[in-house]
Write an enzyme that holds these catalytic residues in place. Structure first.
Site, mmCIF file in Angstrom:
data_model
loop_
_atom_site.group_PDB
_atom_site.id
_atom_site.type_symbol
_atom_site.label_atom_id
_atom_site.label_comp_id
_atom_site.label_asym_id
_atom_site.label_seq_id
_atom_site.Cartn_x
_atom_site.Cartn_y
_atom_site.Cartn_z
ATOM 1 N N GLU A 165 0.888 51.022 -100.119
ATOM 2 C CA GLU A 165 0.928 52.345 -100.740
ATOM 3 C C GLU A 165 1.246 53.433 -99.724
ATOM 4 O O GLU A 165 2.013 54.359 -99.999
ATOM 5 C CB GLU A 165 -0.397 52.643 -101.442
ATOM 6 C CG GLU A 165 -0.767 51.670 -102.547
ATOM 7 C CD GLU A 165 0.306 51.541 -103.618
ATOM 8 O OE1 GLU A 165 1.122 52.460 -103.778
ATOM 9 O OE2 GLU A 165 0.337 50.497 -104.291
ATOM 10 N N HIS A 170 4.882 53.650 -99.116
ATOM 11 C CA HIS A 170 5.607 54.417 -100.131
ATOM 12 C C HIS A 170 5.681 55.890 -99.727
ATOM 13 O O HIS A 170 6.704 56.558 -99.943
ATOM 14 C CB HIS A 170 4.925 54.299 -101.489
ATOM 15 C CG HIS A 170 5.298 53.076 -102.264
ATOM 16 N ND1 HIS A 170 6.602 52.668 -102.440
ATOM 17 C CD2 HIS A 170 4.532 52.170 -102.937
ATOM 18 C CE1 HIS A 170 6.626 51.565 -103.181
ATOM 19 N NE2 HIS A 170 5.393 51.240 -103.490
ATOM 20 N N HIS A 193 9.848 45.305 -108.866
ATOM 21 C CA HIS A 193 8.801 44.413 -108.372
ATOM 22 C C HIS A 193 9.209 42.938 -108.446
ATOM 23 O O HIS A 193 8.494 42.078 -107.934
ATOM 24 C CB HIS A 193 7.505 44.611 -109.161
ATOM 25 C CG HIS A 193 6.833 45.917 -108.909
ATOM 26 N ND1 HIS A 193 7.004 47.016 -109.724
ATOM 27 C CD2 HIS A 193 6.003 46.309 -107.922
ATOM 28 C CE1 HIS A 193 6.298 48.015 -109.260
ATOM 29 N NE2 HIS A 193 5.681 47.625 -108.166
#
Length: 521
Positions: free
Chosen positions: A365, A368, A449
């Site tokens: 995360e 990102h 994904h």
């Protein structure tokens, strides 16, 4: 993108398609040219000289001298948006193409200058045909575009909230590509909120008609479903602070002054970031605090990784606060980067356990956020799969005990994804098996994904060949120096090869090339 001119100019023949070698220029090496590259522009077509100074003005004069190569004077169509110097002393100028002062959406050109003030590589999307294909005029104001965008997402400004923070909305006029390969003046609208659910909408609104050209909720996450174990009960050291007679999860220990702050949403989906996690003692031991302890500890380690390995100060490299909110919602099976912070659900207990309990998911995360501030890879199709893959790869670099991602939070299966064996979790590991899924929410925006398994396997091939230490430097350089929002798998391959050549020379560059060849690219 296929809608403009995909530009790649470099001394390295491994920069795929539209490659130009600049005479007399060397980066780490000056390899032999491959004459069979598509649309190859011979090196004698370029006027090459050492730049009199390393500046925007000098670079634009250089581009003007090479007008025949670029089909006109590109210096008139480029606006400087960023300038950096890397650890090798190379300078990188990032431009956005403009049409009558209007930036082209999702297009960038990066010009790279070596320590001898020579331009050694140019890559990106010049979009020579934008002016001819812009087929409308601006009739709407920015506020009117915001109104259209809110209607498109089925919300109103009054129905959403960022808690105590003002709404984070903006509308920027750009030249946007349409599905038929043309361009229209459009507003690039961003709408972010945390109530009634986290959202990071990007809506493209035609500046003449108000028609919605595209909309996407760009809340980025490690997975939509998954499983996990309970938090481990392990005792770890925490960097905290003492405030107003209590202890809180606010890390003030970083030498740069960057704060890492962890909040508790107490199973709410509103009032982000929540309540600052606190204790009357310097021990955070209650069952409700365990998810926060993991988030705080893991983020401290991930920050240290990026700072110690790459001298990167937070996700934005500007010391931005790193904020986490745990206990988001009820039985929420997700962890997400929502544009300016992270949220973690507790999982439903059958597929996921609390999602903050995984170091590689936390690193995923955080990456990102790094991607958002650097390459800003579009969250769709191949760029989106690269976005997910780079997050997975840096997740691995932060947790190298195994090749799995999310193994500490999954309950009903061993992990979420595998770099070494993507097919184990339903991902392709070769480009011949690329899944052409619809670019919709239901289609995972072109399978970001799913198709990330292909570059993930290439990363595995690279790491096993040259080792973690070299691979992580190569991947970071490619992400922060060479990739652009619309980069494809082939662009990523070229960027990684060039990064390997910059840092380590031809032998490791060849290893990177072989790693991608092995996955059909």
């Amino acid at each position: 993108m296929g809608l403009g001119k995909k530009l790649s100019v470099a001394v390295a023949a491994s920069f795929m398609s539209l490659t130009i070698s600049l005479p007399g220029v060397q980066a780490a090496e000056n390899p032999q040219l491959k004459e069979n590259l598509t649309n190859f522009v011979p090196k004698h077509s370029l006027v090459q000289s050492e730049l009199p100074s390393v500046s925007d003005k000098a670079i634009k004069q250089y581009l003007k001298q090479n007008g025949k190569v670029f089909k006109g004077n590109p210096s008139e169509r480029l606006k400087l948006i960023d300038q950096t110097t890397d650890d090798l002393g190379y300078k990188h100028f990032r431009y956005v193409p403009v049409v009558n002062g209007v930036p082209v959406k999702d297009s960038q050109v990066i010009i790279h200058v070596d320590k001898s003030n020579n331009v050694y590589a140019i890559n990106g999307e010049l979009n020579n045909d934008v002016s001819a294909k812009t087929a409308n005029s601006k009739k709407l104001s920015a506020n009117q575009a915001l109104d259209h965008a809110y209607k498109a997402i089925g919300k109103s400004p009054e129905a959403v909230s960022n808690g105590t923070v003002a709404n984070k909305n903006k509308a920027e006029l750009k030249a946007a590509a349409t599905k038929d390969g043309k361009y229209r003046l459009a507003y690039d609208v961003t709408i972010r909120y945390i109530e009634p659910e986290p959202a990071n909408w990007e809506v493209t609104v035609d500046a003449e008609t108000g028609k919605i050209l595209k909309k996407q909720n760009k809340v980025e996450h490690a997975a939509t479903t998954g499983t996990g174990t309970t938090l481990k009960g392990k005792t770890v050291s925490l960097n905290i602070s003492s405030e107003s007679g209590k202890y809180v999860l606010r890390d003030l220990s970083k030498p740069t002054g960057t704060q890492i702050i962890t909040y508790d949403l107490q199973n709410r989906e509103y009032n982000l970031p929540g309540t600052l996690v606190s204790s009357t003692t310097n021990q955070f031991t209650t069952s409700s605090q365990r998810a926060a302890v993991d988030a705080h500890y893991n983020l401290g380690k991930v920050y240290d990784y990026f700072y110690q390995k790459f001298n990167r100060n937070s996700y934005d490299n500007k010391g931005g606060k790193i904020v986490s909110s745990v206990h988001y919602g009820s039985r929420y099976n997700n962890a997400a980067w929502i544009g300016d912070q992270m949220i973690y659900g507790d999982g439903d207990g059958s597929f996921f356990s609390p999602l903050s309990g995984s170091m590689d998911v936390t690193a995923h995360e955080m990456t990102h956020g790094v991607t958002q501030e650097t390459a800003n890879l579009n969250y769709e199709n191949q760029p989106g799969a690269l976005n997910e893959s780079f997050s997975d790869v840096f997740g691995y670099f932060n947790d190298t005990e195994d090749w799995d991602i999310g193994e500490d939070i999954t309950v009903s299966q061993p992990a979420l994804r595998s770099l070494s064996n993507p097919t184990k979790y339903g991902q392709p590991d070769n480009f011949k098996n690329y899944k052409n899924l619809p670019n919709t929410d239901a289609g995972d925006y072109g399978g970001v994904h799913t198709n990330s398994g292909i570059p993930n396997k290439a990363a595995y091939n690279t790491i096993t060949k040259i080792g973690v230490n070299k691979a992580e430097q190569i991947y970071y350089r490619a992400l922060t120096v060479y990739l652009t929002p619309s980069s494809t798998f082939k662009d990523a391959k070229a960027a990684l090869i060039q990064s390997a050549r910059d840092l380590y020379g031809s032998q490791d560059a060849a290893s990177v090339e072989a790693a991608w060849n092995a996955v059909g690219l």
